[in-house]
Structure formats: C-alpha cells, structure tokens
Design a protein around this motif. Structure first.
Motif, PDB file in Angstrom:
ATOM      1  N   GLY A 182      10.670  -4.530 -37.890  1.00 60.26           N
ATOM      2  CA  GLY A 182      11.817  -4.382 -38.777  1.00 60.26           C
ATOM      3  C   GLY A 182      13.089  -3.987 -38.049  1.00 60.26           C
ATOM      4  O   GLY A 182      14.197  -4.317 -38.489  1.00 60.26           O
ATOM      5  N   LEU A 183      12.946  -3.295 -36.921  1.00 64.82           N
ATOM      6  CA  LEU A 183      14.124  -2.888 -36.152  1.00 64.82           C
ATOM      7  C   LEU A 183      14.900  -4.092 -35.627  1.00 64.82           C
ATOM      8  O   LEU A 183      16.119  -4.023 -35.447  1.00 64.82           O
ATOM      9  N   GLY A 184      14.185  -5.186 -35.390  1.00 64.91           N
ATOM     10  CA  GLY A 184      14.848  -6.380 -34.874  1.00 64.91           C
ATOM     11  C   GLY A 184      15.036  -7.469 -35.907  1.00 64.91           C
ATOM     12  O   GLY A 184      15.564  -8.538 -35.594  1.00 64.91           O
ATOM     13  N   ALA A 185      14.604  -7.198 -37.136  1.00 66.10           N
ATOM     14  CA  ALA A 185      14.696  -8.207 -38.194  1.00 66.10           C
ATOM     15  C   ALA A 185      16.032  -8.119 -38.917  1.00 66.10           C
ATOM     16  O   ALA A 185      16.724  -7.097 -38.877  1.00 66.10           O
ATOM     17  N   ASP A 186      16.385  -9.194 -39.573  1.00 66.87           N
ATOM     18  CA  ASP A 186      17.597  -9.226 -40.396  1.00 66.87           C
ATOM     19  C   ASP A 186      17.497  -8.140 -41.463  1.00 66.87           C
ATOM     20  O   ASP A 186      16.441  -7.955 -42.076  1.00 66.87           O
ATOM     21  N   GLU A 187      18.595  -7.429 -41.684  1.00 69.78           N
ATOM     22  CA  GLU A 187      18.569  -6.316 -42.641  1.00 69.78           C
ATOM     23  C   GLU A 187      18.368  -6.778 -44.078  1.00 69.78           C
ATOM     24  O   GLU A 187      18.124  -5.962 -44.969  1.00 69.78           O
ATOM     25  N   ARG A 188      18.444  -8.079 -44.316  1.00 67.12           N
ATOM     26  CA  ARG A 188      18.229  -8.598 -45.662  1.00 67.12           C
ATOM     27  C   ARG A 188      16.781  -9.014 -45.901  1.00 67.12           C
ATOM     28  O   ARG A 188      16.442  -9.478 -46.990  1.00 67.12           O
ATOM     29  N   THR A 189      15.943  -8.854 -44.895  1.00 66.74           N
ATOM     30  CA  THR A 189      14.513  -9.085 -45.082  1.00 66.74           C
ATOM     31  C   THR A 189      13.852  -7.780 -45.505  1.00 66.74           C
ATOM     32  O   THR A 189      14.426  -6.696 -45.366  1.00 66.74           O
ATOM     33  N   MET A 190      12.633  -7.872 -45.996  1.00 71.19           N
ATOM     34  CA  MET A 190      11.950  -6.674 -46.477  1.00 71.19           C
ATOM     35  C   MET A 190      11.696  -5.673 -45.345  1.00 71.19           C
ATOM     36  O   MET A 190      11.983  -4.481 -45.472  1.00 71.19           O
ATOM     37  N   ILE A 191      11.174  -6.170 -44.207  1.00 72.54           N
ATOM     38  CA  ILE A 191      10.889  -5.236 -43.114  1.00 72.54           C
ATOM     39  C   ILE A 191      12.176  -4.741 -42.465  1.00 72.54           C
ATOM     40  O   ILE A 191      12.246  -3.603 -41.993  1.00 72.54           O
ATOM     41  N   GLY A 192      13.204  -5.573 -42.463  1.00 70.29           N
ATOM     42  CA  GLY A 192      14.483  -5.153 -41.899  1.00 70.29           C
ATOM     43  C   GLY A 192      15.121  -4.052 -42.719  1.00 70.29           C
ATOM     44  O   GLY A 192      15.593  -3.041 -42.186  1.00 70.29           O
ATOM     45  N   ALA A 193      15.128  -4.231 -44.027  1.00 68.58           N
ATOM     46  CA  ALA A 193      15.688  -3.209 -44.916  1.00 68.58           C
ATOM     47  C   ALA A 193      14.852  -1.937 -44.859  1.00 68.58           C
ATOM     48  O   ALA A 193      15.383  -0.823 -44.837  1.00 68.58           O
ATOM     49  N   GLY A 194      13.524  -2.100 -44.813  1.00 69.52           N
ATOM     50  CA  GLY A 194      12.642  -0.936 -44.769  1.00 69.52           C
ATOM     51  C   GLY A 194      12.865  -0.086 -43.532  1.00 69.52           C
ATOM     52  O   GLY A 194      12.923   1.143 -43.607  1.00 69.52           O
ATOM     53  N   ALA A 195      13.007  -0.739 -42.374  1.00 68.98           N
ATOM     54  CA  ALA A 195      13.214  -0.005 -41.122  1.00 68.98           C
ATOM     55  C   ALA A 195      14.542   0.744 -41.139  1.00 68.98           C
ATOM     56  O   ALA A 195      14.633   1.885 -40.668  1.00 68.98           O
ATOM     57  N   ARG A 196      15.570   0.131 -41.686  1.00 71.54           N
ATOM     58  CA  ARG A 196      16.892   0.762 -41.693  1.00 71.54           C
ATOM     59  C   ARG A 196      16.993   1.895 -42.710  1.00 71.54           C
ATOM     60  O   ARG A 196      17.715   2.863 -42.502  1.00 71.54           O
ATOM     61  N   LYS A 197      16.263   1.773 -43.802  1.00 74.01           N
ATOM     62  CA  LYS A 197      16.295   2.801 -44.848  1.00 74.01           C
ATOM     63  C   LYS A 197      15.153   3.804 -44.705  1.00 74.01           C
ATOM     64  O   LYS A 197      15.024   4.722 -45.510  1.00 74.01           O
ATOM     65  N   ASN A 198      14.326   3.596 -43.689  1.00 72.30           N
ATOM     66  CA  ASN A 198      13.156   4.449 -43.460  1.00 72.30           C
ATOM     67  C   ASN A 198      12.226   4.456 -44.672  1.00 72.30           C
ATOM     68  O   ASN A 198      11.690   5.496 -45.067  1.00 72.30           O
ATOM     69  N   VAL A 199      12.063   3.289 -45.265  1.00 66.64           N
ATOM     70  CA  VAL A 199      11.137   3.098 -46.380  1.00 66.64           C
ATOM     71  C   VAL A 199       9.945   2.302 -45.851  1.00 66.64           C
ATOM     72  O   VAL A 199      10.130   1.224 -45.284  1.00 66.64           O
ATOM     73  N   PRO A 200       8.730   2.809 -45.991  1.00 68.20           N
ATOM     74  CA  PRO A 200       7.578   2.107 -45.417  1.00 68.20           C
ATOM     75  C   PRO A 200       7.325   0.750 -46.059  1.00 68.20           C
ATOM     76  O   PRO A 200       7.324   0.618 -47.282  1.00 68.20           O
ATOM     77  N   VAL A 201       7.160  -0.258 -45.226  1.00 66.08           N
ATOM     78  CA  VAL A 201       6.764  -1.600 -45.661  1.00 66.08           C
ATOM     79  C   VAL A 201       5.497  -1.924 -44.882  1.00 66.08           C
ATOM     80  O   VAL A 201       5.534  -2.079 -43.661  1.00 66.08           O
ATOM     81  N   LEU A 202       4.370  -1.998 -45.574  1.00 63.49           N
ATOM     82  CA  LEU A 202       3.083  -2.104 -44.894  1.00 63.49           C
ATOM     83  C   LEU A 202       2.247  -3.262 -45.423  1.00 63.49           C
ATOM     84  O   LEU A 202       2.240  -3.534 -46.627  1.00 63.49           O
ATOM     85  N   VAL A 203       1.552  -3.916 -44.517  1.00 58.19           N
ATOM     86  CA  VAL A 203       0.588  -4.949 -44.892  1.00 58.19           C
ATOM     87  C   VAL A 203      -0.716  -4.252 -45.259  1.00 58.19           C
ATOM     88  O   VAL A 203      -1.187  -3.386 -44.518  1.00 58.19           O
ATOM     89  N   SER A 204      -1.290  -4.601 -46.405  1.00 59.67           N
ATOM     90  CA  SER A 204      -2.554  -3.983 -46.793  1.00 59.67           C
ATOM     91  C   SER A 204      -3.675  -4.514 -45.908  1.00 59.67           C
ATOM     92  O   SER A 204      -3.607  -5.627 -45.385  1.00 59.67           O
ATOM     93  N   VAL A 205      -4.715  -3.727 -45.755  1.00 56.03           N
ATOM     94  CA  VAL A 205      -5.793  -4.058 -44.823  1.00 56.03           C
ATOM     95  C   VAL A 205      -6.453  -5.409 -45.123  1.00 56.03           C
ATOM     96  O   VAL A 205      -6.669  -6.206 -44.202  1.00 56.03           O
ATOM     97  N   PRO A 206      -6.781  -5.734 -46.396  1.00 56.66           N
ATOM     98  CA  PRO A 206      -7.429  -7.031 -46.637  1.00 56.66           C
ATOM     99  C   PRO A 206      -6.566  -8.237 -46.269  1.00 56.66           C
ATOM    100  O   PRO A 206      -7.085  -9.336 -46.097  1.00 56.66           O
ATOM    101  N   GLN A 207      -5.254  -8.048 -46.154  1.00 55.39           N
ATOM    102  CA  GLN A 207      -4.363  -9.169 -45.860  1.00 55.39           C
ATOM    103  C   GLN A 207      -4.210  -9.434 -44.360  1.00 55.39           C
ATOM    104  O   GLN A 207      -3.548 -10.397 -43.965  1.00 55.39           O
ATOM    105  N   LEU A 208      -4.799  -8.595 -43.517  1.00 62.47           N
ATOM    106  CA  LEU A 208      -4.582  -8.725 -42.077  1.00 62.47           C
ATOM    107  C   LEU A 208      -5.210  -9.993 -41.504  1.00 62.47           C
ATOM    108  O   LEU A 208      -4.667 -10.608 -40.592  1.00 62.47           O
ATOM    109  N   ILE A 209      -6.355 -10.370 -42.029  1.00 59.77           N
ATOM    110  CA  ILE A 209      -7.028 -11.555 -41.516  1.00 59.77           C
ATOM    111  C   ILE A 209      -6.417 -12.797 -42.162  1.00 59.77           C
ATOM    112  O   ILE A 209      -6.263 -12.877 -43.369  1.00 59.77           O
ATOM    113  N   GLY A 210      -6.088 -13.767 -41.360  1.00 56.22           N
ATOM    114  CA  GLY A 210      -5.477 -14.982 -41.876  1.00 56.22           C
ATOM    115  C   GLY A 210      -4.063 -15.165 -41.376  1.00 56.22           C
ATOM    116  O   GLY A 210      -3.438 -16.191 -41.611  1.00 56.22           O
ATOM    117  N   GLY A 211      -3.556 -14.184 -40.666  1.00 54.96           N
ATOM    118  CA  GLY A 211      -2.198 -14.279 -40.143  1.00 54.96           C
ATOM    119  C   GLY A 211      -2.152 -14.598 -38.664  1.00 54.96           C
ATOM    120  O   GLY A 211      -1.146 -14.341 -38.000  1.00 54.96           O
TER     121      GLY A 211
END
Length: 251
Positions: free
Chosen positions: A32-61
């Motif tokens: 998120g630190l390097g992402a566009d601030e208009r993306t979810m992870i970008g906004a989350g990193a700048r606002k210090n709001v956690p944006v997390l992938v849930s464990v079941p979603q990890l496989i398949g990426g």
C-alpha cells in the motif's frame, strides 16, 4: 496474469514479502505504501487503516497469495482480522468465495471455533448481535437462511450431526452454516456490480458525503468508461515510492 504485468507482479510480491517480514507488518501495508492512494491498499496504508486478505483467499493468487501468506504468521493474520471484525458494527461479505474466517473463525465464539482459544485466555470476539450482510447470486444461500428462520433447520442438522445438504435438500456450502444461524444476518441476492453503487450512493447520501466517483456494472457503457478511466488514471505500484516510504518505518 499476462506478460509483462503478471510476471512483474509476481516478482514484486517477493520483494514486498521481504520488506514486510523485515518490519513485522502485513504484506498489504507495505504494498500500500507504493500503491495509488485511490486504491484500497493505498488508502489504507496512508490512513493507517488495516486492509487484509482473509486466510481462505490466499490460495489462488499465484505467488502473490503465497507471499501474502508468508509475510506474517497465520495466527497473527487471523488475530488481526478477528480484531477488525470484533470492532465492526456491520460486516459485509461481498465477492468473497470462502468466508468461514468470519463466522466459523478460529477466534470467534458465537458460531465459530474460538471457544477453546477463549478458554485458554486468548483474545476472541463474538458475532452475537452484529449485523452480517452477504451479497451473493447463489439462491441456495437465501434458501438456507429462510429454512433457519422458519424452523432452525440448520442448527438442528448440526445438533444431530447430519449432513446439511441431505437434511435441507439443497446444495450446502460451508459458509452458509454460520451465516444462516446469525440472528441479524441479511442475504442480498444480487450482482455486486449492480448493488454496490446503490449501497454506496445511499450511504453517502445519509452521511452527507458528495461522491466524486461512483462505479457502474462493467457490462454497461458507463461501466466500460469507468474501467477505461481506471486504466488511464490509477497508477500501478511504484517500487521506488514503496522503498522510500519504508525508510520512515520503525523496526
């Protein structure tokens, strides 16, 4: 997936993982630190709001999912997600295939598997009294939800140790169980591309917020314009910016 962006993404994922492990933070925060601030992870990193992938979603990426999973331990990730869910007043499940971590999670004590963690003194949370909304096109979800409302069929099947598919006579997905048993759960059977703009617009209206951008279903003319706008205006992850911003972090 396609070359060259797919390969670039896989390689950057390894670098992000390395930085995340170095600083003891989630993969998503570093990215998120390097992402566009208009993306979810970008906004989350700048606002210090956690944006997390849930464990079941990890496989398949691909390698990205594996690097996200390896950046912090599964227990740490699950505990962080449990904290978010515990503090939430309303939980919306949308475009998520497997959601056991929400209502069958390792730290949830109402419909989940967290009772023994609580017994051992580990921090847990409860979904009791929370509003849980699931947006899903599967009509079976609503059928299971209705069956539980009419006579507690899902809970009865669990109590008797019977297969829910045979007991309810519907194809039963794992995540339907906890969802159907929650008193304040609400199923919305609709395409997320159609329903989310409506939800977003109404919420913004209630909060008195003026939206500069609103999404549209991708297959519509406005949706196609929206996708073109995103491609033209939203920047891809900038490695240089990401590395520069990590220098401001404390180890």
């Amino acid at each position: 997936m396609g070359y060259p962006m797919g390969l670039r993404t896989e390689r950057i994922a390894r670098e992000v993982e390395c930085l995340a492990r170095m600083f003891g933070v989630p993969f998503e925060f570093i990215a998120g630190l390097g992402a566009d601030e208009r993306t979810m992870i970008g906004a989350g990193a700048r606002k210090n709001v956690p944006v997390l992938v849930s464990v079941p979603q990890l496989i398949g990426g691909g390698m990205v999912g594996l690097c996200i999973g390896d950046a912090i331990s599964l227990k740490q990730r699950s505990a962080m997600i449990a904290k978010i869910l515990g503090e939430a007043g309303v939980i919306v499940e949308s475009a998520i295939a497997l959601s056991q971590e929400i209502h069958d999670g390792p730290f949830e004590v109402y419909t989940g598997h967290g009772i023994w963690s609580a017994w051992e003194g580990v921090r847990t949370f409860s979904l009791e009294g929370k509003t849980l909304i699931r947006i899903d096109l599967d009509p079976t979800l609503e059928e299971a939800w209705q069956a539980e409302r009419k006579g507690g069929s899902v809970q009865e099947a669990i109590n008797k140790g019977l297969p829910k598919t045979k007991f309810l006579k519907v194809p039963f997905r794992m995540e339907m169980s906890g969802f159907a048993r929650l008193e304040n759960s609400i199923p919305i059977r609709e395409d997320i591309g159609i329903i989310w703009p409506i939800i977003g617009f109404r919420v913004a209206d209630e909060l008195g917020i003026s939206l500069d951008f609103i999404s549209y279903p991708q297959e519509t003319p406005d949706g196609k314009k929206m996708r073109e706008w995103i491609v033209d205006n939203i920047r891809i992850l900038d490695k240089k910016v990401m590395y520069e911003r990590t220098k401001e972090l404390k180890r």
